[in-house]
Design an enzyme around this catalytic site. Structure first.
Site, PDB file in Angstrom:
ATOM      1  N   GLU A  48       0.123  -1.157   0.215  1.00 44.99           N
ATOM      2  CA  GLU A  48       0.147  -0.238   0.123  1.00 44.99           C
ATOM      3  C   GLU A  48       0.698   1.258   0.318  1.00 44.99           C
ATOM      4  OE1 GLU A  48      -3.108   0.362  -0.493  1.00 44.99           O
ATOM      5  OE2 GLU A  48      -3.393  -2.371  -0.413  1.00 44.99           O
ATOM      6  N   ASN A  52       1.233   4.018  -2.997  1.00 43.74           N
ATOM      7  CA  ASN A  52       0.994   5.596  -3.182  1.00 43.74           C
ATOM      8  C   ASN A  52       1.520   5.845  -3.934  1.00 43.74           C
ATOM      9  OD1 ASN A  52      -1.500   4.975  -1.999  1.00 43.74           O
ATOM     10  ND2 ASN A  52      -0.895   5.174  -0.046  1.00 43.74           N
ATOM     11  N   ARG A 105     -10.124   5.009  -6.533  1.00 46.01           N
ATOM     12  CA  ARG A 105      -9.637   4.294  -5.700  1.00 46.01           C
ATOM     13  C   ARG A 105     -10.567   3.797  -4.331  1.00 46.01           C
ATOM     14  NH1 ARG A 105      -4.546   2.955  -7.153  1.00 46.01           N
ATOM     15  NH2 ARG A 105      -3.719   2.590  -5.217  1.00 46.01           N
TER      16      ARG A 105
HETATM   17  N1  LIG Z   1       2.800   9.592  -1.130  1.00 40.58           N
HETATM   18  C1  LIG Z   1       1.276  10.110  -1.878  1.00 40.58           C
HETATM   19  N2  LIG Z   1       1.697  11.323  -2.159  1.00 40.58           N
HETATM   20  C2  LIG Z   1       0.279  12.137  -2.834  1.00 40.58           C
HETATM   21  N3  LIG Z   1      -0.063  11.878  -2.087  1.00 40.58           N
HETATM   22  C3  LIG Z   1      -1.085   9.938  -1.412  1.00 40.58           C
HETATM   23  C4  LIG Z   1       0.141   9.865  -0.690  1.00 40.58           C
HETATM   24  N4  LIG Z   1      -0.146   8.512  -0.414  1.00 40.58           N
HETATM   25  C5  LIG Z   1      -1.138   9.146  -0.301  1.00 40.58           C
HETATM   26  N5  LIG Z   1      -1.649   9.682  -0.794  1.00 40.58           N
HETATM   27  C6  LIG Z   1      -3.056  10.131  -0.512  1.00 40.58           C
HETATM   28  O1  LIG Z   1      -3.908  10.063   0.375  1.00 40.58           O
HETATM   29  C7  LIG Z   1      -4.940   9.606  -0.688  1.00 40.58           C
HETATM   30  C8  LIG Z   1      -5.410   7.932   0.272  1.00 40.58           C
HETATM   31  O2  LIG Z   1      -4.470   7.207   0.456  1.00 40.58           O
HETATM   32  P1  LIG Z   1      -4.968   5.302   0.180  1.00 40.58           P
HETATM   33  O3  LIG Z   1      -5.399   5.916   1.523  1.00 40.58           O
HETATM   34  O4  LIG Z   1      -3.984   5.065   0.343  1.00 40.58           O
HETATM   35  O5  LIG Z   1      -6.313   5.874  -0.559  1.00 40.58           O
HETATM   36  P2  LIG Z   1      -5.888   5.386  -1.968  1.00 40.58           P
HETATM   37  O6  LIG Z   1      -4.555   5.007  -2.613  1.00 40.58           O
HETATM   38  O7  LIG Z   1      -7.062   4.569  -2.208  1.00 40.58           O
HETATM   39  O8  LIG Z   1      -6.484   6.724  -2.655  1.00 40.58           O
HETATM   40  C9  LIG Z   1      -4.655   8.966  -2.093  1.00 40.58           C
HETATM   41  O9  LIG Z   1      -5.760   9.213  -2.643  1.00 40.58           O
HETATM   42  C10 LIG Z   1      -4.054  10.350  -2.046  1.00 40.58           C
HETATM   43  O10 LIG Z   1      -4.488  11.545  -1.974  1.00 40.58           O
HETATM   44 MG   LIG Z   2      -3.628   3.794  -1.097  1.00 38.57          MG
END
Ligand SMILES: Nc1ncnc2c1ncn2[C@@H]1O[C@H](COP(=O)(O)OP(=O)(O)O)[C@@H](O)[C@H]1O
Ligand SMILES: [Mg+2]
Ligand SMILES: Nc1ncnc2c1ncn2[C@@H]1O[C@H](COP(=O)(O)OP(=O)(O)O)[C@@H](O)[C@H]1O
Ligand SMILES: [Mg+2]
Lengths: 150, 77, 150
Positions: A48, A52, A105
């Site tokens: 995960e 990300n 997502r």
């Molecule tokens: N490394 C990252 N860089 C930029 N934004 C991030 C990053 N990790 C997470 N995010 C932001 O946090 C939100 C939530 O992440 P997550 O819980 O993994 O859900 P998802 O990946 O399904 O959107 C993402 O939609 C994104 O906007």
């Molecule tokens: Mg994610």
């Protein structure tokens, strides 16, 4: 906390490297007495965090590098996943269950990291990048009752 | 022989669950079957597709199942 | 030669990391269409190069770091294993079959690297360190007859 072993790596921001990172971290973590179930949980959390960095942090720029470090101590494994990508404006909101900036997502990545790891910390600055630091305790021979619920 | 046993027990970077052992066995079978079908050693992608698992899981199961990659290294390290 | 994917890592000079490096590189290499046999050979070559960095390069200094990089192209995988350890005075002699500076060892590490990889190059300076660069070609679905004998 005496460091038993340390690994640092970086790899291109490509979807194929999610599976690579998961297997590499599990192989490294096997040096501690994690249960097979712990290793599976660790793999999900790593997947995960790395996904990300690739999807949200860098968008589609495959030449950018994702950095991952893993440190083993007698207590457990600390993992850091870092990107120098877009960053997150509101970390607290981003970590809420079902929050996603992408309607396609599910917004459960951070939820999985938090339920499968004993500690998750997210540091981010918009335009600079994001660092996720996670710790998973090794329970080795500890009786089930003393293991925290995840 | 004692050293090799120790290697198999302690130095395996992949923890072996029953399902990983089963996967290793299925890889062994798929390898033979595919070799017969296509007349050459199958690639990791072909084996993964045959079993419906990831390439990385093929690698993990191979590592878990195998004898020391270098018995010599084990005996002399 | 267009780079498809790149990985860089470093880890402590500990015997346990020989097995880790072997799995990590094989998992990364599995993104190309290597045969299972190719992957086994790659693992042996990586084990030998990493073991040399740990045992001969650094002797017993576990806090020293071994560096490993892997680059995938359509042609195959290039792997570099580097240490900043003792170095080798006479590389040609070191690579001779059965040559070892340690009477307990068999002196076959470089022989295995050369028989299992398509190209092996060793650069070393005494007191500075050693870098082993190896390449393994991917033959993918090539018919058995056209695969080179190793
Ligand atoms: N490394 C990252 N860089 C930029 N934004 C991030 C990053 N990790 C997470 N995010 C932001 O946090 C939100 C939530 O992440 P997550 O819980 O993994 O859900 P998802 O990946 O399904 O959107 C993402 O939609 C994104 O906007
Ligand atoms: Mg994610
Ligand atoms: N990374 C290294 N640093 C210093 N010396 C090395 C290194 N790699 C190999 N050597 C030297 O080359 C010799 C031959 O290496 P090898 O063929 O792997 O045999 P062995 O490891 O069994 O001695 C070693 O005995 C050592 O003296
Ligand atoms: Mg050697």
């Amino acid at each position: 906390m005496k460091v038993i072993n340390q690994l640092k790596m970086e790899f291109q921001s490509l979807p194929a490297n999610v599976a690579f990172a998961r297997v590499a971290v599990a192989a490294f973590a096997s040096q501690l007495d994690f249960t097979l179930n712990d290793l599976e949980e660790l793999k999900v959390a790593v997947s995960e965090a790395v996904a990300n960095a690739i999807v949200h942090g860098y968008g589609s720029s495959p030449s950018a590098m994702v950095r991952l470090s893993a440190t083993l101590t007698e207590q457990g494994i600390e993992i850091r996943v870092e990107d120098s990508g877009r960053g997150i404006a509101d970390v607290r909101k981003a970590m809420e269950p079902a929050f996603s900036t992408d309607p396609e997502r599910m917004g459960l990545g951070f939820v999985f990291m938090q339920s499968f790891m004993d500690r998750v910390q997210v540091d981010s600055s918009p335009g600079k990048g994001t660092r996720v630091t996670m710790f998973k305790q090794v329970n080795g021979g500890a009786p089930a009752a003393s293991q925290g619920t995840h | 022989v004692g050293e090799i046993r120790r290697f198999l027990r302690d130095d395996n970077p992949v923890k072996v669950s029953r399902s990983v052992k089963e996967t290793a066995y299925r890889i062994h079978q798929a390898r033979q079957k595919l070799t017969g079908r296509i007349g050459r050693e199958p690639t990791v992608g072909e084996v993964a597709a045959e079993l419906g698992i990831s390439r990385e899981d093929v690698v993990t199961a191979m590592e878990a199942a195998q004898a020391p990659t270098s018995i010599y290294e084990t005996l002399h390290q």
